[in-house]
Design an enzyme around this catalytic site. Structure first.
Site, PDB file in Angstrom:
ATOM      1  N   CYS A 163       2.748  -9.542  -5.526  1.00 47.15           N
ATOM      2  CA  CYS A 163       3.364 -10.717  -4.899  1.00 47.15           C
ATOM      3  C   CYS A 163       3.805 -10.383  -3.479  1.00 47.15           C
ATOM      4  O   CYS A 163       4.095  -9.232  -3.165  1.00 47.15           O
ATOM      5  CB  CYS A 163       4.592 -11.187  -5.690  1.00 47.15           C
ATOM      6  SG  CYS A 163       4.265 -11.694  -7.383  1.00 47.15           S
ATOM      7  N   ASP A 164       3.866 -11.413  -2.661  1.00 45.19           N
ATOM      8  CA  ASP A 164       4.456 -11.262  -1.335  1.00 45.19           C
ATOM      9  C   ASP A 164       5.058 -12.596  -0.914  1.00 45.19           C
ATOM     10  O   ASP A 164       4.478 -13.660  -1.184  1.00 45.19           O
ATOM     11  CB  ASP A 164       3.423 -10.832  -0.302  1.00 45.19           C
ATOM     12  CG  ASP A 164       4.078 -10.468   1.019  1.00 45.19           C
ATOM     13  OD1 ASP A 164       4.622  -9.349   1.117  1.00 45.19           O
ATOM     14  OD2 ASP A 164       4.084 -11.313   1.935  1.00 45.19           O
TER      15      ASP A 164
END
Length: 475
Positions: A163-164
């Site tokens: 994730c970012d």
């Protein structure tokens, strides 16, 4: 079906969101160079990083993180699959007394006086000394691990999620501020305004390589904040290492007036979106639930005489086991480590082995042993040993070959020592990767007995040395 989830992030917020939903992930930090990943992706598209929109940026980085962990996972899996040699299993609890010394007295022996400056912590965490008994053994092909060391939480699937997150305000993308000065200026700009928090998600089925990427976003409206409030918030340190310089679940929550969209996405990982992605890969969301089994295993900081670093994360497979040998040992699925040897290029003889000087807060802290730790849910003993040796000592699976193993079987707990050599033409540069070691280095093999060794290593070293020499002579 049981599915293990690997989270390619050390974000406490993401882990907390998953844990609240019944999913305790295995944490594998990707160590991706984010600016470089964005530059490379922009170059491939024939554009600049500045021209990438926020959705593209979070998608690129989420994919990069997931793929980095996937490649590391696959490297370990491939090295384990190519292992050769014998698996020798010893059963010390079935041993007969040696000479006049009873197995009970030998089994209860602690470290000798020469080890008196070693931190033993609680003695029930120390390995029993079986040096005074003859241990019966059985020999298997090393790939019989499927029979002899199946995880108590065997997994039929492994998923990796990266994730970012980035915050979009007035057309500009914001990541982590890192410094108090930058955080203050950003939060001052955000005061009284509405921005969008975007989070990219990349999910990989580790066993097939199939990949899905999606994004979520939500609008976040901030209250008016005066300079004193901003300075006080920045002084907490909370906004320095989070996207957008704010958190919903911490000190920053009091300054957020409303959220329009998925609140979990604001916390760094969208549960509804992740559930959809899991389904698209052919798995059911409830198959990821494992919180109850983990909570039964106990706490990592019990027992110790020195405080375990707070940043250490309790992972699936971690926990103290009340062993049939009468002691407590670490690893709900057992534990494993790598005894890596270096050979002389001309003679082939073993000259050095990698040794770990154990952190004082660990059981028998201050002694020397080999890098290793608890086997995670869904791993074989070899996979666990290879993963742990990389995480602790920078021993890369692609640079070594597994040539045998020894498993000390206590019935409801076991420790597996994986024997390995550097591959011809490869060189391993070991170093302490985390706080579980005071130092890690190549040690001349003749000097190993001179060290203050972990009880089990001190007992097993003569047979381990003989086996390494034997393996070297036939390869």
């Amino acid at each position: 079906m049981t599915v293990s989830l690997i989270l390619a992030s050390q974000s406490p917020a993401r882990r907390a969101v998953l844990a609240a939903a019944g999913v305790i992930p295995v944490i594998h930090v990707s160590e991706v160079d984010e600016p470089a990943a964005l530059r490379d992706a922009a170059s491939e598209r024939g554009t600049s990083v500045e021209q990438l929109n926020v959705e593209q940026r979070v998608s690129i980085l989420a994919r990069a993180k997931a793929q980095a962990v996937y490649h590391a996972w696959k490297c370990v899996a491939d090295a384990a699959a190519s292992a050769s040699g014998d698996l020798v299993v010893g059963y010390p609890l079935e041993a007969e007394p040696a000479g006049s010394e009873s197995s009970e007295s030998a089994g209860n022996a602690l470290a000798s006086d020469s080890q008196s400056d070693v931190t033993h912590n609680v003695d029930t965490a120390q390995t029993r000394d079986f040096s005074g008994v003859t241990v019966p053994t059985k020999t298997f092909d090393i790939h019989d691990f499927a029979y002899t060391s199946k995880s108590s939480h065997d997994c039929s699937g492994v998923l990796i999620v990266g994730c970012d997150s980035m915050f979009l305000l007035d057309g500009e993308c914001y990541g982590k501020p890192h410094t108090p000065e930058v955080a203050f200026e950003r939060i001052k700009q955000m005061s009284g305004k509405t921005g969008q928090l975007w989070t990219g998600h990349c999910l990989i089925d580790a066993k097939t390589g199939k990949t899905i990427c999606k994004t979520s976003h939500a609008s976040v409206t901030f209250a008016q904040m005066n300079d004193a409030e901003i300075r006080a918030y920045v002084a907490t340190g909370e906004p320095l290492e989070v996207a957008g310089s704010f958190t919903l679940e911490g000190f920053g929550g009091a300054f957020i007036e409303s959220i329009n969209g998925d609140p979990h996405g604001v916390l760094g990982i969208s549960l509804p979106l992740l559930r959809q992605m899991v389904s698209e890969l052919g798995y059911a969301w409830p198959d990821l639930w494992n919180k109850e089994s983990l909570e039964e295993t106990g706490e990592k900081n019990d027992p110790t005489s020195t405080e375990v670093p707070k940043e250490n994360v309790h992972q699936p497979g971690d926990g103290w086991v009340h062993c049939d040998c009468g002691r407590r040992h670490w690893g709900h699925n057992g534990a494993a480590g790598v005894l890596l040897a270096r050979r002389d290029a001309e003679t082939g003889r073993v000259t050095h082995v990698v040794m770990q000087h154990r952190a004082l807060w660990s059981a028998e802290g201050g002694t020397w042993g080999i890098p290793g730790g608890a086997i995670s849910d869904g791993e074989s003993a070899i996979e666990g040993a290879l993963r742990e040796s990389f995480e602790e000592a920078n021993i890369t699976s692609g640079d070594i070959e597994v040539v045998g193993a020894y498993r000390e079987d206590h019935g409801n707990w076991c420790y597996t020592t994986v024997f390995a050599f550097e591959k011809p033409g490869h060189s391993v540069d070991p170093c302490a990767h985390d706080d579980e070691s005071m130092e890690i280095k190549w040690m001349p093999i003749d000097d190993v007995p001179k060290l203050k060794l972990l009880t089990a290593m001190r007992t097993d070293w003569p047979s381990f040395r003989a086996r390494l020499d034997s393996l070297a002579s036939i390869r």
